[in-house]
Write an enzyme that holds these catalytic residues in place. Structure first.
Site, PDB file in Angstrom:
ATOM      1  N   SER A   1       0.803  -1.221   0.000  1.00 38.37           N
ATOM      2  CA  SER A   1       0.000   0.000   0.000  1.00 38.37           C
ATOM      3  C   SER A   1       0.839   1.275   0.000  1.00 38.37           C
ATOM      4  CB  SER A   1      -0.960   0.001   1.194  1.00 38.37           C
ATOM      5  OG  SER A   1      -0.266  -0.226   2.398  1.00 38.37           O
TER       6      SER A   1
ATOM      7  N   HIS B   1       1.474   4.619   4.348  1.00 33.93           N
ATOM      8  CA  HIS B   1       0.621   5.343   3.410  1.00 33.93           C
ATOM      9  C   HIS B   1       1.069   6.798   3.264  1.00 33.93           C
ATOM     10  CE1 HIS B   1      -2.931   2.363   4.262  1.00 33.93           C
ATOM     11  NE2 HIS B   1      -1.891   1.797   3.679  1.00 33.93           N
TER      12      HIS B   1
END
Length: 281
Positions: free
Chosen positions: A203, A256
């Site tokens: 991610s 992230h």
């Protein structure tokens, strides 16, 4: 004639043709030799600068009502187009590249390893390095390929395919490889500050690709890559929810955030000339 741009969607191509026709500029559309793209060709080169300016505006907001109105005026709202089936393995391969597919396969193999053994067993070999493990150079990147659930890997790989495929096809495997290595290293390092070496997932790289592709599409739409602004907004909202634990799940927020930042920085660097050009106007 001068080639302007190629579209995968013929209706989108026709919308731009109709709008330019309403401005008394003639553009022809023809299919590429592989029948996968619809090429737009400008007949009169003296209109090139205006067409390029209008194209940039169109790419930023192709659903603007003025383009539909132009189709009504030119009588092409009922034009017939053949749309191909996108739910095929061949299409998935066409929209990817060797590196995009290699990362997908590697992630799947590692996930099967997790399923057949245990996540802790896999992390013994692939986790972020601590102590004497720092000389094991693969560990600086390998956490990106470790996923812990089917939803985890499914969500990441779907976005990876969509974003990485664009970059690899339009900008080359070398550019995608650079983004992959830099964002994996940076996002893994960022998450290690909060989770030591107990984390994994692609991610952080995906977030880097979201911000990089979005910025490149905004600054240089002629590259042919981009993401809907809604996806960028959704990514930031998801990041916000993660920090406030609204989603009720363990999320690698630092990875992230790190990925989003490094993707923007790489995007700014690669598109720096577009900023200079704008400031000079």
């Amino acid at each position: 004639m001068t080639h302007i741009i190629s579209f995968a969607n013929p209706r989108m191509a026709q919308a731009f043709i109709d709008y330019m026709a309403s401005q008394h500029i003639s553009i022809r559309m023809q299919q590429s030799s592989d029948k996968q793209q619809f090429e737009l060709w400008l007949e009169d080169e003296q209109h090139l600068s205006r067409v390029q300016k209008e194209l940039e505006t169109f790419l930023h907001d192709p659903n603007n009502p003025r383009y539909l109105e132009a189709s009504w005026q030119t009588g092409n709202t009922n034009a017939q187009f053949e749309y191909r089936n996108y739910l095929t393995l061949s299409y998935l391969k066409e929209q990817s590249g060797p590196l995009t597919i290699a990362v997908i396969l590697l992630s799947v193999v590692v996930y099967l390893w997790v399923v057949m053994t245990d996540a802790r067993e896999v992390l013994r070999y692939l986790a972020w390095p601590i102590g004497s493990q720092q000389i094991e150079l693969w560990r600086w990147f390998s956490p990106a390929f470790v996923h812990f659930s089917i939803s985890h890997i499914g969500f990441n790989l779907a976005l990876w395919w969509f974003l990485a495929g664009q970059v690899e096809r339009k900008l080359g495997s070398g550019k995608l490889f650079t983004i992959l290595l830099v964002s994996a290293l940076f996002s893994n390092w960022g998450q290690s500050l909060f989770s030591e070496n107990n984390f994994g997932g692609l991610s952080g790289v995906v977030y880097a690709l979201v911000s990089y592709v979005w910025l490149t599409g905004e600054r240089r739409p002629e590259t042919g890559i981009g993401v809907p602004r809604g996806l960028m907004i959704f990514s930031i909202i998801w990041l916000f929810f993660g920090y406030f634990d609204i989603l009720g799940m363990h999320i690698a927020n630092a990875a992230h955030t790190s990925g989003l930042i490094i993707g923007l920085l790489m995007g700014v660097w690669d598109n720096r000339h577009s900023f200079k050009h704008q400031s000079a106007k």
